[in-house]
Design a protein around this motif. Structure first.
Motif, PDB file in Angstrom:
ATOM      1  N   GLU A  50      81.474  63.968  15.883  1.00 15.00           N
ATOM      2  CA  GLU A  50      81.816  64.848  16.997  1.00 15.00           C
ATOM      3  C   GLU A  50      83.333  64.895  17.127  1.00 15.00           C
ATOM      4  OE1 GLU A  50      81.660  65.484  21.809  1.00 15.00           O
ATOM      5  OE2 GLU A  50      80.170  64.125  20.919  1.00 15.00           O
ATOM      6  N   ILE A 100      69.311  62.413  18.511  1.00 22.56           N
ATOM      7  CA  ILE A 100      70.368  61.409  18.672  1.00 22.56           C
ATOM      8  C   ILE A 100      69.939  60.464  19.788  1.00 22.56           C
ATOM      9  CG2 ILE A 100      72.797  61.032  19.231  1.00 22.56           C
ATOM     10  CD1 ILE A 100      73.300  63.929  18.215  1.00 22.56           C
ATOM     11  N   GLU A 103      76.073  58.998  14.663  1.00 22.61           N
ATOM     12  CA  GLU A 103      76.966  59.908  15.370  1.00 22.61           C
ATOM     13  C   GLU A 103      78.166  59.116  15.845  1.00 22.61           C
ATOM     14  OE1 GLU A 103      78.482  61.791  19.179  1.00 22.61           O
ATOM     15  OE2 GLU A 103      77.636  59.805  18.796  1.00 22.61           O
ATOM     16  N   ASN A 160      77.447  62.166  11.544  1.00 19.80           N
ATOM     17  CA  ASN A 160      77.700  63.307  12.430  1.00 19.80           C
ATOM     18  C   ASN A 160      78.979  62.985  13.184  1.00 19.80           C
ATOM     19  OD1 ASN A 160      76.078  64.370  15.556  1.00 19.80           O
ATOM     20  ND2 ASN A 160      77.811  65.265  14.494  1.00 19.80           N
TER      21      ASN A 160
END
Length: 249
Positions: free
Chosen positions: A119, A239, A44, A117
């Motif tokens: 964000e 996560i 992430e 991932n």
């Protein structure tokens, strides 16, 4: 809706937060390399826009906590941001580590067979521009790849802009509370996942999300009891900062 079918989910359960959690300077390539050394194959990260439109990795709106710079990162040109030390705040070992662009991270992930991932983390007031820019760049960087990055955001406006710019990229709505209409909001945005603070998941909320054909992911899970609870609830992604504690297999 993304062309990534909701009946398939190509991502692993375990996702390394900001690269390697707290073991390396967050959102740097050094963190990604360390997370990979611990066996992680999905990461992430936080993406925002520089003042001249370069997509780069950083969590905060301001530079002070994680770089040698000062002020609002999104107001600075990339030529300035690229000169900053983004590792010395963490430890002497990482002094001089630079801020990476999303393109840097994409090339590393693709070369190493890792998933991402992203964000979308807009500087306040740039939600539409950031969502659009991140999605357009991600679509270009992963063009032709079997597994695209998962785009997530706390900002519905950013996800809506991402959907308009790159409708085939999968999206997830980030939530720190279950506000009224949260599941309808995720469906309206064409999301394939809901990503919640891990404490928000219960058997009922997981069943709601799965019943809608979406996936249930959690942040940021650093305790064994919390991970065991989420696995028992049959959630789909975790996560974590603790890449040293949780084996990702």
């Amino acid at each position: 809706m993304s062309t990534l079918a909701s009946t398939t989910w190509p991502y692993p359960r375990w996702i390394a937060h900001r690269g390697a959690g707290r073991l390396a300077p967050e959102n740097t390539l050094a963190a990604f390399r360390l997370g990979a050394q611990h066996g992680y194959r999905m990461f992430e990260c936080d993406a925002k826009l520089s003042g001249d439109g370069v997509v780069f990795l950083m969590h905060d709106a301001t530079l002070e906590r994680t770089t040698s710079g000062h002020g609002i990162g999104g107001e600075r040109p990339w030529s300035d941001l690229a000169q900053l030390d983004a590792g010395g705040w963490h430890s002497r070992q990482y002094a001089g580590e630079p801020l990476p662009t999303l393109a840097n991270v994409a090339h590393w992930c693709i070369a190493n067979g890792c998933h991402l991932n992203i964000e979308i983390k807009p500087t306040p007031g740039t939600e539409l521009e950031t969502g659009r820019a991140v999605a357009q760049l991600a679509a270009r960087l992963w063009q032709g790849r079997d597994v695209p990055p998962l785009l997530t955001s706390f900002k519905p406006q950013a996800l809506a802009a991402a959907r308009e710019a790159a409708p085939d990229l999968p999206r997830g709505l980030l939530l720190d509370q279950l506000r009224a209409g949260w599941l309808d909001e995720a469906r309206t945005l064409g999301c394939l996942a809901v990503v919640c603070n891990h404490a928000l998941w219960s058997a009922a909320t997981v069943a709601e999300v799965h019943g809608a054909g979406l996936r249930a992911l959690s942040y940021t899970v650093n305790d064994e009891w919390a991970a065991e609870r989420l696995i028992a609830l049959r959630t789909d992604g975790i996560i974590t900062d603790r890449v040293d504690l949780f084996p990702p297999a």
